[in-house]
Design an enzyme around this catalytic site. Structure first.
Site, mmCIF file in Angstrom:
data_model
loop_
_atom_site.group_PDB
_atom_site.id
_atom_site.type_symbol
_atom_site.label_atom_id
_atom_site.label_comp_id
_atom_site.label_asym_id
_atom_site.label_seq_id
_atom_site.Cartn_x
_atom_site.Cartn_y
_atom_site.Cartn_z
ATOM 1 N N TYR A 189 -1.732 13.091 -8.806
ATOM 2 C CA TYR A 189 -3.121 13.291 -8.361
ATOM 3 C C TYR A 189 -3.903 14.155 -9.344
ATOM 4 C CZ TYR A 189 -2.516 10.663 -4.138
ATOM 5 O OH TYR A 189 -2.325 9.613 -3.278
ATOM 6 N N ASN A 243 -12.848 4.198 -1.926
ATOM 7 C CA ASN A 243 -12.632 4.932 -3.177
ATOM 8 C C ASN A 243 -12.661 6.438 -2.932
ATOM 9 O OD1 ASN A 243 -12.587 2.434 -4.317
ATOM 10 N ND2 ASN A 243 -14.697 2.505 -5.070
ATOM 11 N N ASP A 289 -13.056 8.599 -5.635
ATOM 12 C CA ASP A 289 -13.452 9.165 -6.926
ATOM 13 C C ASP A 289 -14.812 9.858 -6.912
ATOM 14 O OD1 ASP A 289 -13.910 5.709 -7.899
ATOM 15 O OD2 ASP A 289 -15.371 7.039 -6.966
ATOM 16 N N HIS A 324 -11.054 7.049 2.858
ATOM 17 C CA HIS A 324 -9.750 7.488 2.355
ATOM 18 C C HIS A 324 -9.803 8.847 1.683
ATOM 19 C CE1 HIS A 324 -8.487 2.978 2.226
ATOM 20 N NE2 HIS A 324 -8.523 3.463 3.452
ATOM 21 N N CYS A 375 -4.895 22.629 1.991
ATOM 22 C CA CYS A 375 -3.534 23.071 2.286
ATOM 23 C C CYS A 375 -2.860 22.054 3.204
ATOM 24 C CB CYS A 375 -3.583 24.438 2.994
ATOM 25 S SG CYS A 375 -1.976 24.972 3.573
ATOM 26 N N CYS A 424 -1.286 27.570 -0.897
ATOM 27 C CA CYS A 424 -2.467 28.050 -0.169
ATOM 28 C C CYS A 424 -2.528 29.577 -0.193
ATOM 29 C CB CYS A 424 -2.347 27.549 1.285
ATOM 30 S SG CYS A 424 -3.560 28.209 2.417
ATOM 31 N N GLY A 469 -15.468 -5.362 -4.701
ATOM 32 C CA GLY A 469 -14.429 -4.744 -5.515
ATOM 33 C C GLY A 469 -13.219 -4.305 -4.724
HETATM 34 C C1 BV8 Z 1 -3.196 3.725 8.948
HETATM 35 C C2 BV8 Z 1 -6.133 7.019 -0.872
HETATM 36 C C3 BV8 Z 1 -2.555 4.165 11.173
HETATM 37 C C4 BV8 Z 1 -4.916 7.521 -1.572
HETATM 38 C C5 BV8 Z 1 -5.484 4.824 -0.008
HETATM 39 C C6 BV8 Z 1 0.718 -4.139 7.949
HETATM 40 C C7 BV8 Z 1 -0.464 -4.622 8.467
HETATM 41 C C8 BV8 Z 1 -1.561 -3.786 8.641
HETATM 42 C C9 BV8 Z 1 -1.491 -2.443 8.259
HETATM 43 C C10 BV8 Z 1 -0.308 -1.997 7.732
HETATM 44 C C11 BV8 Z 1 0.787 -2.809 7.581
HETATM 45 N N1 BV8 Z 1 1.778 -2.054 7.048
HETATM 46 C C12 BV8 Z 1 1.346 -0.799 6.857
HETATM 47 C C13 BV8 Z 1 0.086 -0.751 7.281
HETATM 48 C C14 BV8 Z 1 -0.781 0.381 7.273
HETATM 49 C C15 BV8 Z 1 -1.267 0.667 5.858
HETATM 50 C C16 BV8 Z 1 -1.620 -0.558 5.055
HETATM 51 O O1 BV8 Z 1 -2.683 -1.153 5.228
HETATM 52 N N2 BV8 Z 1 -0.707 -0.947 4.139
HETATM 53 C C17 BV8 Z 1 -0.974 -2.087 3.287
HETATM 54 C C18 BV8 Z 1 -0.349 -1.845 1.913
HETATM 55 C C19 BV8 Z 1 -0.427 -3.334 3.968
HETATM 56 N N3 BV8 Z 1 -2.468 1.435 6.069
HETATM 57 C C20 BV8 Z 1 -2.334 2.745 6.281
HETATM 58 O O2 BV8 Z 1 -1.278 3.341 6.257
HETATM 59 C C21 BV8 Z 1 -3.643 3.464 6.600
HETATM 60 N N4 BV8 Z 1 -3.429 4.290 7.764
HETATM 61 O O3 BV8 Z 1 -3.102 2.534 9.102
HETATM 62 O O4 BV8 Z 1 -3.067 4.667 9.953
HETATM 63 C C22 BV8 Z 1 -1.069 4.334 11.066
HETATM 64 C C23 BV8 Z 1 -0.506 5.558 11.407
HETATM 65 C C24 BV8 Z 1 0.857 5.711 11.347
HETATM 66 C C25 BV8 Z 1 1.705 4.651 10.927
HETATM 67 C C26 BV8 Z 1 1.120 3.416 10.542
HETATM 68 C C27 BV8 Z 1 -0.274 3.249 10.602
HETATM 69 C C28 BV8 Z 1 -4.024 4.363 5.442
HETATM 70 C C29 BV8 Z 1 -4.500 3.517 4.293
HETATM 71 C C30 BV8 Z 1 -5.150 4.406 3.226
HETATM 72 C C31 BV8 Z 1 -4.183 4.601 2.081
HETATM 73 N N5 BV8 Z 1 -4.867 5.356 1.022
HETATM 74 N N6 BV8 Z 1 -6.154 5.570 -0.922
HETATM 75 C C32 BV8 Z 1 -5.015 7.365 -3.070
HETATM 76 O O5 BV8 Z 1 -6.062 6.928 -3.576
HETATM 77 O O6 BV8 Z 1 -4.024 7.702 -3.728
HETATM 78 S S1 BV8 Z 1 -5.512 3.147 -0.154
HETATM 79 C C33 BV8 Z 1 -5.834 2.780 -1.775
HETATM 80 O O7 BV8 Z 1 -5.400 1.465 -1.958
HETATM 81 C C34 BV8 Z 1 -7.294 2.753 -2.113
HETATM 82 O O8 BV8 Z 1 -8.046 3.738 -1.487
HETATM 83 C C35 BV8 Z 1 -7.709 1.386 -1.688
HETATM 84 O O9 BV8 Z 1 -8.151 1.391 -0.374
HETATM 85 C C36 BV8 Z 1 -6.437 0.624 -1.757
HETATM 86 C C37 BV8 Z 1 -6.508 -0.298 -2.927
HETATM 87 O O10 BV8 Z 1 -7.318 -1.305 -2.474
HETATM 88 P P1 BV8 Z 1 -8.645 -1.699 -3.290
HETATM 89 O O11 BV8 Z 1 -9.640 -0.618 -3.240
HETATM 90 O O12 BV8 Z 1 -8.986 -3.019 -2.746
HETATM 91 O O13 BV8 Z 1 -8.204 -1.779 -4.785
HETATM 92 P P2 BV8 Z 1 -7.319 -2.919 -5.381
HETATM 93 O O14 BV8 Z 1 -6.812 -2.447 -6.675
HETATM 94 O O15 BV8 Z 1 -6.347 -3.377 -4.342
HETATM 95 O O16 BV8 Z 1 -8.351 -4.114 -5.583
HETATM 96 C C38 BV8 Z 1 -9.385 -3.982 -6.501
HETATM 97 C C39 BV8 Z 1 -10.128 -5.306 -6.465
HETATM 98 O O17 BV8 Z 1 -11.240 -5.179 -7.335
HETATM 99 C C40 BV8 Z 1 -9.294 -6.473 -6.971
HETATM 100 O O18 BV8 Z 1 -9.441 -7.561 -6.072
HETATM 101 C C41 BV8 Z 1 -9.916 -6.811 -8.313
HETATM 102 O O19 BV8 Z 1 -9.942 -8.203 -8.565
HETATM 103 C C42 BV8 Z 1 -11.317 -6.312 -8.157
HETATM 104 N N7 BV8 Z 1 -11.959 -5.864 -9.379
HETATM 105 C C43 BV8 Z 1 -11.399 -5.274 -10.467
HETATM 106 N N8 BV8 Z 1 -12.367 -4.981 -11.362
HETATM 107 C C44 BV8 Z 1 -13.552 -5.382 -10.826
HETATM 108 C C45 BV8 Z 1 -13.303 -5.937 -9.565
HETATM 109 N N9 BV8 Z 1 -14.270 -6.440 -8.782
HETATM 110 C C46 BV8 Z 1 -15.539 -6.384 -9.253
HETATM 111 N N10 BV8 Z 1 -15.856 -5.842 -10.449
HETATM 112 C C47 BV8 Z 1 -14.897 -5.355 -11.265
HETATM 113 N N11 BV8 Z 1 -15.234 -4.829 -12.454
HETATM 114 ZN ZN ZN Z 2 -2.712 27.102 4.321
#
Ligand code: BV8
Ligand code: ZN
Length: 245
Positions: free
Chosen positions: A68, A103, A105, A120, A128, A148, A188
């Site tokens: 990070y 995002n 950022d 997110h 902390c 912390c 995106g």
């Molecule tokens: C939760 C912060 C309840 C951290 C992030 C099965 C089914 C449903 C859900 C789940 C499942 N299994 C597990 C889950 C839950 C899980 C999930 O969805 N997993 C996925 C992998 C299946 N979700 C969670 O855990 C969420 N919490 O559900 O809570 C819960 C509680 C307890 C137990 C279970 C559930 C929390 C999700 C948040 C995770 N944190 N980010 C960090 O940044 O380090 S997610 C992180 O990945 C990003 O924030 C973003 O959201 C994600 C990436 O996705 P995108 O933003 O779409 O980026 P990506 O690279 O994938 O795509 C980019 C796109 O842009 C591409 O299509 C590309 O073609 C395009 N592109 C590229 N360049 C351009 C462009 N487009 C236009 N112009 C360009 N120039």
């Molecule tokens: Zn603390």
């Protein structure tokens, strides 16, 4: 100059309620890697999904902290691109506008967007992991994770990890904006991370016009009313110019 379907142009000219969901693709032209892009350098050996979790942090706090710290520095060095600015322009033209972002950022705020819902969290903030206090300052280059000042707990980035719940206030506001909007943009994002990925479907179910702007097709593409495949930093400014001059 791109030509957009007249019915979309006319609909946007009249629209008063718009919701936009952005993902990492919107920041790609600012030089920030998307989640799907292979990681760079020493991080290439890790999958983001294996680092962005509480389990990873518990097991290897320094590794996760350093990942990070590396991404925070990249985000600090990044500038908004024309796509971010076009969304800030669009917000000025629409009475009820919500910018829902996955995002972390901070580039939408830098570009001047106002009603931003960070689902997110924000990588620039550090809190902390025990008492939740935000840290104003910390030392990054020690051989252990900074702690912390109040309770000595390990500091962590203020982002939502996988298996962590999204912030309730932001998610509720995002759901409300999604339910009431006339036009929903999915920009995106690969649309695989839930619950953010469900929003476009919810908008569609409520009768909104759904527009996708993405570099490549996604699972959403066949379900949307309009899909534009290309760079958001190029398409968005042209769309804003075509609708609002
Ligand atoms: C939760 C912060 C309840 C951290 C992030 C099965 C089914 C449903 C859900 C789940 C499942 N299994 C597990 C889950 C839950 C899980 C999930 O969805 N997993 C996925 C992998 C299946 N979700 C969670 O855990 C969420 N919490 O559900 O809570 C819960 C509680 C307890 C137990 C279970 C559930 C929390 C999700 C948040 C995770 N944190 N980010 C960090 O940044 O380090 S997610 C992180 O990945 C990003 O924030 C973003 O959201 C994600 C990436 O996705 P995108 O933003 O779409 O980026 P990506 O690279 O994938 O795509 C980019 C796109 O842009 C591409 O299509 C590309 O073609 C395009 N592109 C590229 N360049 C351009 C462009 N487009 C236009 N112009 C360009 N120039
Ligand atoms: Zn603390």
């Amino acid at each position: 100059m791109m030509d957009f379907p007249p019915e979309l142009i006319n609909f946007l000219k009249k629209a008063t309620r718009v919701a936009v969901l952005t993902g990492a693709g919107v920041s790609q032209e600012s030089g920030l890697r998307t989640f799907r892009d292979a990681q760079a350098g020493l991080w290439a050996q890790y999958r983001p999904e294996d680092l962005a979790t509480p389990t990873a942090f518990a097991r290897a706090p320094k590794l996760v902290w350093d990942w990070y710290a590396h991404r925070r520095e990249s985000a600090k060095g990044a500038q908004p691109n024309p796509g971010h600015y076009a969304l800030a322009e669009m917000e000025k033209m629409i009475p009820e506008f919500a910018l829902i972002t996955q995002n972390v950022d901070g580039l939408h705020r830098m570009a001047g967007s106002k009603n931003i819902l960070e689902l997110h969290g924000n990588i620039l903030n550090v809190r902390c992991s025990e008492c939740g206090t935000f840290a104003e300052t910390w030392v990054d280059d020690l051989e252990f994770v900074p702690r912390c000042k109040k309770c000595n707990g390990l500091l962590r980035p203020d982002v939502v990890w996988f298996e962590e719940s999204l912030p309730r206030v932001q998610l509720d506001a995002a759901i409300n904006a999604t339910r009431t909007c006339q036009v929903f943009f999915s920009i995106g994002t690969s649309g695989v991370v839930h619950p953010a990925a469900a929003l476009a479907h919810a908008a569609k179910a409520e009768g909104a016009v759904v527009v996708e702007i993405n570099a490549e097709p996604t699972p959403l593409t066949t379900k949307v009313d309009f899909a534009f495949h290309g760079k958001s930093g190029e398409i968005l400014p042209e769309l804003v110019k075509a609708v609002w001059g």
